[in-house]
Design a protein around this motif. Structure first.
Motif, PDB file in Angstrom:
ATOM      1  N   LEU A  55       0.823  -1.218   0.000  1.00 22.95           N
ATOM      2  CA  LEU A  55       0.000   0.000   0.000  1.00 22.95           C
ATOM      3  C   LEU A  55       0.855   1.265   0.000  1.00 22.95           C
ATOM      4  CD1 LEU A  55      -2.836  -1.014   2.480  1.00 22.95           C
ATOM      5  CD2 LEU A  55      -2.964  -0.763   0.009  1.00 22.95           C
ATOM      6  N   ALA A  56       1.983   1.215   0.715  1.00 22.79           N
ATOM      7  CA  ALA A  56       2.791   2.435   0.845  1.00 22.79           C
ATOM      8  C   ALA A  56       3.780   2.606  -0.306  1.00 22.79           C
ATOM      9  CB  ALA A  56       3.533   2.426   2.181  1.00 22.79           C
ATOM     10  N   GLU A  57       4.315   1.489  -0.831  1.00 24.87           N
ATOM     11  CA  GLU A  57       5.438   1.612  -1.773  1.00 24.87           C
ATOM     12  C   GLU A  57       5.047   1.339  -3.227  1.00 24.87           C
ATOM     13  OE1 GLU A  57       8.559   2.474  -0.685  1.00 24.87           O
ATOM     14  OE2 GLU A  57       7.715   2.674   1.330  1.00 24.87           O
ATOM     15  N   PHE A  58       4.165   0.354  -3.437  1.00 24.71           N
ATOM     16  CA  PHE A  58       3.891  -0.049  -4.820  1.00 24.71           C
ATOM     17  C   PHE A  58       2.488   0.295  -5.276  1.00 24.71           C
ATOM     18  CE2 PHE A  58       7.016  -3.090  -3.137  1.00 24.71           C
ATOM     19  CZ  PHE A  58       8.060  -2.798  -3.980  1.00 24.71           C
ATOM     20  N   GLY A  59       1.553   0.283  -4.333  1.00 24.65           N
ATOM     21  CA  GLY A  59       0.153   0.370  -4.716  1.00 24.65           C
ATOM     22  C   GLY A  59      -0.218   1.706  -5.341  1.00 24.65           C
ATOM     23  N   ARG A  60      -0.852   1.624  -6.501  1.00 22.08           N
ATOM     24  CA  ARG A  60      -1.351   2.835  -7.142  1.00 22.08           C
ATOM     25  C   ARG A  60      -2.762   2.538  -7.622  1.00 22.08           C
ATOM     26  NH1 ARG A  60       2.436   4.194  -5.267  1.00 22.08           N
ATOM     27  NH2 ARG A  60       4.498   4.813  -5.987  1.00 22.08           N
ATOM     28  N   GLY A  61      -3.525   3.572  -7.771  1.00 23.91           N
ATOM     29  CA  GLY A  61      -4.806   3.449  -8.454  1.00 23.91           C
ATOM     30  C   GLY A  61      -5.872   2.688  -7.692  1.00 23.91           C
ATOM     31  N   ARG A  89      -7.029  -0.825   0.640  1.00 25.64           N
ATOM     32  CA  ARG A  89      -6.988   0.044   1.823  1.00 25.64           C
ATOM     33  C   ARG A  89      -8.376   0.127   2.440  1.00 25.64           C
ATOM     34  NH1 ARG A  89      -4.849   4.478  -0.577  1.00 25.64           N
ATOM     35  NH2 ARG A  89      -2.797   3.518  -0.388  1.00 25.64           N
ATOM     36  N   PHE A  90      -9.369   0.303   1.581  1.00 25.69           N
ATOM     37  CA  PHE A  90     -10.739   0.441   2.050  1.00 25.69           C
ATOM     38  C   PHE A  90     -11.217  -0.848   2.710  1.00 25.69           C
ATOM     39  CE2 PHE A  90     -15.326   0.946   1.537  1.00 25.69           C
ATOM     40  CZ  PHE A  90     -15.467   2.213   2.043  1.00 25.69           C
ATOM     41  N   LEU A  91     -10.923  -1.985   2.055  1.00 26.71           N
ATOM     42  CA  LEU A  91     -11.372  -3.266   2.610  1.00 26.71           C
ATOM     43  C   LEU A  91     -10.658  -3.583   3.918  1.00 26.71           C
ATOM     44  CD1 LEU A  91     -11.915  -5.540  -0.503  1.00 26.71           C
ATOM     45  CD2 LEU A  91     -13.584  -4.284   0.862  1.00 26.71           C
ATOM     46  N   THR A 135       1.402  -0.479   9.375  1.00 25.38           N
ATOM     47  CA  THR A 135       2.641  -0.504   8.597  1.00 25.38           C
ATOM     48  C   THR A 135       2.593   0.568   7.517  1.00 25.38           C
ATOM     49  OG1 THR A 135       2.820  -2.874   8.977  1.00 25.38           O
ATOM     50  CG2 THR A 135       4.172  -1.947   7.214  1.00 25.38           C
ATOM     51  N   GLU A 136       1.459   0.646   6.814  1.00 26.66           N
ATOM     52  CA  GLU A 136       1.349   1.639   5.750  1.00 26.66           C
ATOM     53  C   GLU A 136       1.556   3.054   6.294  1.00 26.66           C
ATOM     54  OE1 GLU A 136      -2.469   2.219   3.998  1.00 26.66           O
ATOM     55  OE2 GLU A 136      -1.674   3.660   2.575  1.00 26.66           O
ATOM     56  N   GLU A 137       0.854   3.345   7.396  1.00 27.93           N
ATOM     57  CA  GLU A 137       0.967   4.697   7.949  1.00 27.93           C
ATOM     58  C   GLU A 137       2.406   5.023   8.340  1.00 27.93           C
ATOM     59  OE1 GLU A 137      -1.309   6.892   7.937  1.00 27.93           O
ATOM     60  OE2 GLU A 137      -3.008   5.623   7.363  1.00 27.93           O
ATOM     61  N   ILE A 138       3.069   4.030   8.956  1.00 32.06           N
ATOM     62  CA  ILE A 138       4.450   4.261   9.404  1.00 32.06           C
ATOM     63  C   ILE A 138       5.372   4.469   8.202  1.00 32.06           C
ATOM     64  CG2 ILE A 138       6.403   3.256  10.658  1.00 32.06           C
ATOM     65  CD1 ILE A 138       4.192   3.777  12.533  1.00 32.06           C
ATOM     66  N   LEU A 139       5.189   3.631   7.172  1.00 34.03           N
ATOM     67  CA  LEU A 139       6.066   3.749   5.998  1.00 34.03           C
ATOM     68  C   LEU A 139       5.886   5.106   5.321  1.00 34.03           C
ATOM     69  CD1 LEU A 139       5.979   0.230   4.321  1.00 34.03           C
ATOM     70  CD2 LEU A 139       7.585   1.159   5.975  1.00 34.03           C
ATOM     71  N   LYS A 160      16.154  -6.074 -11.490  1.00 36.75           N
ATOM     72  CA  LYS A 160      14.826  -5.722 -11.970  1.00 36.75           C
ATOM     73  C   LYS A 160      13.838  -6.865 -11.709  1.00 36.75           C
ATOM     74  CE  LYS A 160      13.646  -2.322 -15.112  1.00 36.75           C
ATOM     75  NZ  LYS A 160      14.186  -1.567 -16.229  1.00 36.75           N
ATOM     76  N   ILE A 161      14.333  -8.096 -11.968  1.00 31.10           N
ATOM     77  CA  ILE A 161      13.471  -9.259 -11.731  1.00 31.10           C
ATOM     78  C   ILE A 161      13.083  -9.328 -10.255  1.00 31.10           C
ATOM     79  CG2 ILE A 161      13.401 -11.782 -11.730  1.00 31.10           C
ATOM     80  CD1 ILE A 161      15.189 -11.662 -14.226  1.00 31.10           C
ATOM     81  N   LYS A 162      14.092  -9.123  -9.398  1.00 31.68           N
ATOM     82  CA  LYS A 162      13.830  -9.154  -7.952  1.00 31.68           C
ATOM     83  C   LYS A 162      12.789  -8.113  -7.580  1.00 31.68           C
ATOM     84  CE  LYS A 162      17.967 -10.780  -5.509  1.00 31.68           C
ATOM     85  NZ  LYS A 162      19.156 -10.226  -4.858  1.00 31.68           N
ATOM     86  N   ASP A 163      12.931  -6.926  -8.144  1.00 38.38           N
ATOM     87  CA  ASP A 163      11.981  -5.855  -7.858  1.00 38.38           C
ATOM     88  C   ASP A 163      10.571  -6.265  -8.227  1.00 38.38           C
ATOM     89  OD1 ASP A 163      13.794  -4.216  -6.804  1.00 38.38           O
ATOM     90  OD2 ASP A 163      13.731  -2.670  -8.368  1.00 38.38           O
ATOM     91  N   THR A 164      10.448  -6.801  -9.454  1.00 30.71           N
ATOM     92  CA  THR A 164       9.129  -7.195  -9.923  1.00 30.71           C
ATOM     93  C   THR A 164       8.567  -8.294  -9.023  1.00 30.71           C
ATOM     94  OG1 THR A 164      10.127  -6.895 -12.069  1.00 30.71           O
ATOM     95  CG2 THR A 164       7.861  -7.694 -12.027  1.00 30.71           C
ATOM     96  N   LEU A 165       9.452  -9.241  -8.662  1.00 34.77           N
ATOM     97  CA  LEU A 165       9.040 -10.352  -7.821  1.00 34.77           C
ATOM     98  C   LEU A 165       8.524  -9.837  -6.479  1.00 34.77           C
ATOM     99  CD1 LEU A 165       9.245 -13.396  -8.436  1.00 34.77           C
ATOM    100  CD2 LEU A 165      11.173 -13.462  -6.834  1.00 34.77           C
ATOM    101  N   PHE A 166       9.275  -8.904  -5.905  1.00 40.61           N
ATOM    102  CA  PHE A 166       8.928  -8.380  -4.580  1.00 40.61           C
ATOM    103  C   PHE A 166       7.602  -7.624  -4.635  1.00 40.61           C
ATOM    104  CE2 PHE A 166       9.491  -5.179  -1.146  1.00 40.61           C
ATOM    105  CZ  PHE A 166       9.423  -6.076  -0.106  1.00 40.61           C
ATOM    106  N   ALA A 167       7.481  -6.785  -5.676  1.00 42.96           N
ATOM    107  CA  ALA A 167       6.229  -6.046  -5.845  1.00 42.96           C
ATOM    108  C   ALA A 167       5.079  -7.033  -6.001  1.00 42.96           C
ATOM    109  CB  ALA A 167       6.307  -5.125  -7.055  1.00 42.96           C
ATOM    110  N   GLY A 168       5.351  -8.129  -6.739  1.00 43.67           N
ATOM    111  CA  GLY A 168       4.327  -9.146  -6.939  1.00 43.67           C
ATOM    112  C   GLY A 168       3.919  -9.803  -5.636  1.00 43.67           C
TER     113      GLY A 168
END
Lengths: 281, 313
Positions: free
Chosen positions: A93-99, A106-108, A156-160, B9-17
């Motif tokens: 939620l904090a680093e990758f999540g978009r859209g 987050r809502f759920l 975790t999200e809030e802290i990050l 890059k693969i690691k990044d994608t994996l982690f995000a996944g």
């Protein structure tokens, strides 16, 4: 005739005084609960309470050692499942999540926090208990984990989010990958806050009773394997207090004292630590 | 070198996944809940239809399942709780955000939040052995003598019943309403207050006309969130409400809520239909609390982005 100004002044005084009365009134039940738990719980505590199994109904003595151990096992089990999933969700939620997906999750999370815990119990019964065809510590742990995950995730999200963006940029500029950045920079500086959040969530689930009624059930014996039903303090407080026996009521108060001490020390320690982390805010 | 960068890059994608997968588990859990409840509720809903909601007999032995007494008990106990908790919470929040001396604010806010940390079953224990006897010997005879002409306060003083459940619930939802309201009030810009005071208003007039209206949507959200808690609260209610599925105007009478009937009867379900009826009531409770929580979150979110969890102090 009272002047309008005086009337307004008196009304002001009166309403402000009422807010003080309200505050005092809220502290009365807190004081009463802590007082009774201490006064009725303490006499029930002795060596037997911590070392022996519950006595058969009608027999004097006995303890709740299995329930104390059971609660610890259930909480650890739930933590083992919920902490990784919760923290990863928070990272997402904090680093990758978009859209839209991130918004939905987050809502759920917030919605899941509001789902009555008895419903979590029922659903774990229909899925896990019916599939395994037995009540088990595992089912109880899963039920508690479902309650714990959204709590851990949102904290975790809030802290990050409090970690300054410049730290991430610095790390990325040095050529570190996103994984490396999250692991060595973001998580490291947020670790204290995350641990605090996990402690608060642990304190919350340790006292949960409703989700255990149809999952972990209860037990008169020492905890066995993960696929055996298991005793816990909250369930014993419930079952003992609703029997007609004086002796069992006494044990219920003793169990309540132990549970309250466990829950309050964890939660107070976490809050104090949080305050220190926030720079005494 | 290219290989290493590629691996990164693969690691990044994996982690995000992986983290995305964890996030999806939340959606998965909610879907499984809904699915299990709907499937489980099926037989009871098919047999009783709308009568399930309106029927007034809940009798597992005769396989008669009308959930109205449970719905009624859930609503009444929750509204009694709100009637008691909302004015108190508002008072406390106003005191803590506007009036209390600075050295007193944090400690008192801390004590109020401790109420939220006490486990539900401990509230039940206290309710059963402390609150209920007090209601039976002191409060209910008094209410019966003074306000006994109202249908709300008629009948023998049993202690256990709707009033006890409402009271315990009020104490339990007080901290959440208080802490959110307090944050909402703290977020009201001080220019609002200064403008009002400069016009010659008293402190109370300032709070009533400039501060509270400004935070209205957040405060309403806090109250609805409290309602959501009260509707689904199980253990404490089960232990003090008396557990009798009946519709009665008097708060002195025992009642039953959806959550308490599940706690009481689920493990000793008489037959398939009984279990299905319990699941159908669980579905009902799930949907109600879902709607209530969504409404509350939207209102609090609209007001201002209030940080959740630890950072909330």
């Amino acid at each position: 005739m009272v002047s309008r100004g005086l009337k307004r002044k008196l009304w002001n005084r009166f309403m402000l005084a009422l807010t003080v009365v309200a505050t005092a009134a809220a502290l009365v039940p807190l004081a009463s609960i802590l007082y009774y738990v201490a006064v009725r719980g303490l006499p029930a505590l002795n060596l037997d309470f911590f070392t022996k199994l519950p006595a058969a109904v009608g027999e004097p003595g006995g303890g709740l050692a299995n329930a104390i151990l059971g609660t610890i096992i259930l909480v650890l089990l739930a933590g083992a499942m919920a902490v990784p999933v919760g923290i990863l969700t928070g990272i997402y939620l904090a680093e990758f999540g978009r859209g839209r997906l991130a918004w939905t999750v987050r809502f759920l999370c917030d919605v899941l926090t509001g789902v009555p815990s008895i419903i979590v119990g029922i659903v774990v019964y229909s899925t896990v208990v019916l599939t395994m065809k037995r009540f088990s510590a595992l089912a109880g742990g899963i039920a508690l984990a479902i309650i714990m995950i959204p709590l851990v995730a949102r904290t975790t999200e809030e802290i990050l989010r409090l970690v300054p963006q410049s730290l991430r940029e610095a790390s990325l500029a040095l050529g570190a990958t996103r994984v490396r950045t999250v692991r060595s920079v973001v998580l490291r500086s947020a670790m204290g806050g995350i641990i605090t959040g996990v402690m608060l969530a642990t304190a919350r689930i340790a006292g949960e009773t409703a989700p255990l009624l149809f999952t972990a059930l209860n037990s008169r014996y020492w905890p066995g394997g993960l696929t055996d039903h298991i005793a816990s303090l909250p369930v014993y407080i419930f079952t003992y207090s609703t029997t007609p026996y004086e002796e069992l009521h006494r044990l219920a108060w003793g169990a309540a004292l132990i549970l309250v001490v466990m829950v309050l020390t964890t939660s107070i320690a976490a809050r104090l630590a949080a305050r220190r982390l926030n720079g005494g805010r | 070198m290219v290989g290493k960068a590629g691996r990164g890059k693969i690691k990044d994608t994996l982690f995000a996944g992986i983290s995305g997968l964890a996030a999806l588990s939340i959606i998965f859990i909610i879907i499984v809940m809904l699915y299990e409840l709907v499937v489980g509720a099926g037989p009871a809903l098919a047999r009783f239809g709308w009568d399930f909601l309106t029927g007034t007999r809940w009798d597992p032995v005769r396989e008669q399942f009308g959930a109205w007494p449970l719905i009624y008990g859930t609503l009444v106990s929750s509204f009694v709780a709100l009637a008691l908790a909302v004015p108190l919470s508002l008072g406390i929040a106003i005191y803590l955000a506007e009036l209390a001396p600075p050295w007193l604010r944090e400690p008192v806010a801390f004590l109020v939040e401790l109420l939220a940390a006490i486990p539900s079953v401990v509230y039940g224990l206290w309710g059963l052995f402390v609150l209920v006897p007090w209601l039976r010997t002191t409060v209910q005879p008094f209410l019966g003598n003074t306000l006994g002409f109202l249908p709300l306060f008629q009948g023998p003083p049993l202690g256990m019943g709707m009033l006890a459940a409402g009271l315990v619930l009020a104490i339990m939802i007080l901290p959440i309403i208080t802490s959110i309201t307090r944050e909402v009030l703290l977020a009201v810009p001080s220019s609002q207050r200064e403008a009002m005071l400069a016009l010659g208003a008293t402190r109370w007039e300032t709070i009533r006309m400039a501060v509270l209206p400004y935070g209205r949507s957040g405060i309403v959200g806090a109250v609805i969130l409290g309602l959501g808690r009260a509707l689904g609260e199980t253990m404490a209610v089960t232990m003090v409400i008396g557990n009798r599925p009946q519709v009665s105007l008097s708060l002195f009478h025992p009642g039953q809520t959806i959550a308490s009937v599940i706690a009481n009867e689920f493990t000793e379900g008489f037959n398939e239909m009984h279990l299905s009826a319990l699941l159908a009531s669980a579905l009902l409770l799930f949907v109600i609390t879902l709607l209530v929580n969504i409404l509350a979150r939207l209102m609090v979110w609209r007001m201002n982005k209030i940080p959740q969890g630890v950072s909330r102090e």
